[in-house]
Design a protein around this motif. Structure first.
Motif, PDB file in Angstrom:
ATOM      1  N   PRO A   1       0.809  -1.211   0.000  1.00  0.00           N
ATOM      2  CA  PRO A   1       0.000   0.000   0.000  1.00  0.00           C
ATOM      3  C   PRO A   1       0.847   1.269   0.000  1.00  0.00           C
ATOM      4  O   PRO A   1       0.314   2.380   0.060  1.00  0.00           O
ATOM      5  N   GLU A   2       2.181   1.101  -0.075  1.00  0.00           N
ATOM      6  CA  GLU A   2       3.105   2.235  -0.066  1.00  0.00           C
ATOM      7  C   GLU A   2       3.549   2.539  -1.494  1.00  0.00           C
ATOM      8  O   GLU A   2       4.241   1.741  -2.130  1.00  0.00           O
ATOM      9  N   LEU A   3       3.170   3.702  -2.014  1.00  0.00           N
ATOM     10  CA  LEU A   3       3.427   4.032  -3.403  1.00  0.00           C
ATOM     11  C   LEU A   3       4.917   4.087  -3.717  1.00  0.00           C
ATOM     12  O   LEU A   3       5.361   3.579  -4.752  1.00  0.00           O
ATOM     13  N   LYS A   4       5.693   4.666  -2.858  1.00  0.00           N
ATOM     14  CA  LYS A   4       7.135   4.796  -3.094  1.00  0.00           C
ATOM     15  C   LYS A   4       7.795   3.427  -3.228  1.00  0.00           C
ATOM     16  O   LYS A   4       8.668   3.227  -4.078  1.00  0.00           O
ATOM     17  N   SER A   5       7.354   2.460  -2.424  1.00  0.00           N
ATOM     18  CA  SER A   5       7.932   1.109  -2.487  1.00  0.00           C
ATOM     19  C   SER A   5       7.654   0.450  -3.828  1.00  0.00           C
ATOM     20  O   SER A   5       8.467  -0.323  -4.335  1.00  0.00           O
ATOM     21  N   ALA A   6       6.484   0.741  -4.394  1.00  0.00           N
ATOM     22  CA  ALA A   6       6.140   0.164  -5.700  1.00  0.00           C
ATOM     23  C   ALA A   6       6.907   0.832  -6.829  1.00  0.00           C
ATOM     24  O   ALA A   6       7.345   0.165  -7.780  1.00  0.00           O
ATOM     25  N   ILE A   7       7.093   2.133  -6.739  1.00  0.00           N
ATOM     26  CA  ILE A   7       7.674   2.922  -7.835  1.00  0.00           C
ATOM     27  C   ILE A   7       9.190   2.825  -7.884  1.00  0.00           C
ATOM     28  O   ILE A   7       9.797   2.864  -8.965  1.00  0.00           O
ATOM     29  N   GLU A   8       9.831   2.668  -6.751  1.00  0.00           N
ATOM     30  CA  GLU A   8      11.284   2.752  -6.662  1.00  0.00           C
ATOM     31  C   GLU A   8      11.974   1.750  -7.588  1.00  0.00           C
ATOM     32  O   GLU A   8      11.750   0.550  -7.512  1.00  0.00           O
TER      33      GLU A   8
END
Length: 366
Positions: free
Chosen positions: A63-70
């Motif tokens: 549910p953490e956007l930064k974790s998905a995008i990185e």
């Protein structure tokens, strides 16, 4: 390749499992943590397709956007057009230089999201691409299970800014070999099948949709009178494409229905496969369903506004938009996604074409 898939709908789940099974490192993000909880707990999605039923383990569900995008080279966003502006604001602080954002389909979301990123202070250069349909015929059974009954065989796709198309296509085709390069993002937006196929289906089937608990608009609801409206509406889309200088193939909707015609986006015979199952036998709430809020309020309104801008009559599109406005009690020509609401109505065709080529530079100049 590291790929982020954003969303919790049919297309997002289908993309996450399909790209994972292709060998990519997929991270799936969804904002609704409560609905996402079973996938978060298992870090997997159950897939049902012609090969059977199986669990597909993801690299990461979060549910953490930064974790998905990185670290992702490609960001796939199979979300409704209505979410694009709010999602762009969330993406602004976490995007990285050179990432490719794929909108299948986009409804000219490339421009919407790019403009929103700049307004939100995003300084990195990213590329957008949009195509004419979801890469999958898919429906979720529940919050952990998705059924995929078909996959796109041709995905006409345009890039924004188009000057950097070659870089984007190199990444896109690694994930989606069916991607076919076309001129630019507006070319891609005007390949969107949703605003052509769905408005006649929901408006001309409004009675049974509201009467019955479920009504399959693609089977019982697709009759000769409705197909005639499809043909007239699609002819207006193609007329607008030609006025803007876009060349064939235009992927006419007839090819989706005619098994012996030119191969359409899902291949020949796709309509028959679609209506053979019961995945599309679903309840529809006319005022809120994405067929109304995305395909009519965004896609059809945009088509009508382009007709006005180009001084090209689009009576079928305008009539359907007016009827839809009466159905939901809202003037969608005024409130929908239009060339006026995007701030482009005062530009010439040449200026719009320059914008499509160069992208964000134009915002900074203007």
């Amino acid at each position: 390749m590291k790929i982020a898939v954003l969303g919790g709908g049919n297309g997002a789940y289908a993309a996450a499992v399909d790209l994972t099974e292709q060998g990519h490192e997929v991270r799936l993000w969804r904002r609704d943590k409560q609905a996402f909880q079973e996938v978060l707990n298992t870090q997997s999605i159950q897939l049902k397709d012609a090969k059977g039923i199986r669990d597909v383990s993801l690299k990461l569900a979060t549910p953490e956007l930064k974790s998905a995008i990185e670290g992702a080279k490609l960001i796939v966003i199979p979300l409704p057009a209505t979410t694009q502006q709010s999602l762009a604001k969330q993406l602004a602080p976490v995007l990285e230089e050179g990432q490719v954002i794929f909108l299948p389909p986009g409804t000219f979301g490339s421009y919407v999201m790019s403009k929103t990123l700049i307004e939100a202070g995003c300084k990195v250069n990213v590329l957008f691409a949009e195509t004419g349909t979801l890469p999958y015929l898919a429906r979720k059974y529940d919050e952990r299970t998705v059924s995929v009954s078909g996959r796109a065989t041709r995905l006409p796709t345009g890039v924004f800014p188009s000057d950097q198309s070659s870089k984007a296509f190199k990444i896109l085709q690694e994930a989606y070999p069916a991607v076919e390069p076309i001129e630019d993002a507006l070319d891609g937006a005007l390949m969107n099948a949703g605003p052509i196929i769905h408005p006649p289906l929901i408006l001309m089937n409004a009675g049974p949709i509201e009467h019955f608990d479920k009504w399959d608009i693609h089977d019982e609801g697709t009759q000769p009178a409705i197909r005639n409206v499809h043909k007239a509406l699609d002819a207006e889309r193609i007329k607008i494409r030609e006025a803007l200088g876009y060349k064939a193939p235009h992927f006419p909707l007839d090819d989706h229905y005619n098994s012996d015609g030119e191969e359409w986006m899902y291949g020949n015979g796709a309509h028959e496969k679609l209506v053979d199952g019961e995945d599309w036998f679903e309840p529809l709430e006319l005022k809120t369903h994405r067929y109304m809020r995305e395909d009519v309020a965004c896609g059809l309104a945009f088509l009508v506004s382009l007709g006005d801008w180009l001084n090209i009559p689009v009576p079928t599109a305008a009539g359907l938009l007016a009827i839809a406005s009466s159905v939901i009690g809202e003037n969608l020509r005024e409130t929908g996604r239009t060339i006026e609401s995007l701030g482009l109505a005062n530009k010439t065709k040449d200026k719009v074409q320059e914008l499509l080529r160069k992208g964000r530079v134009q915002y900074e100049v203007n």
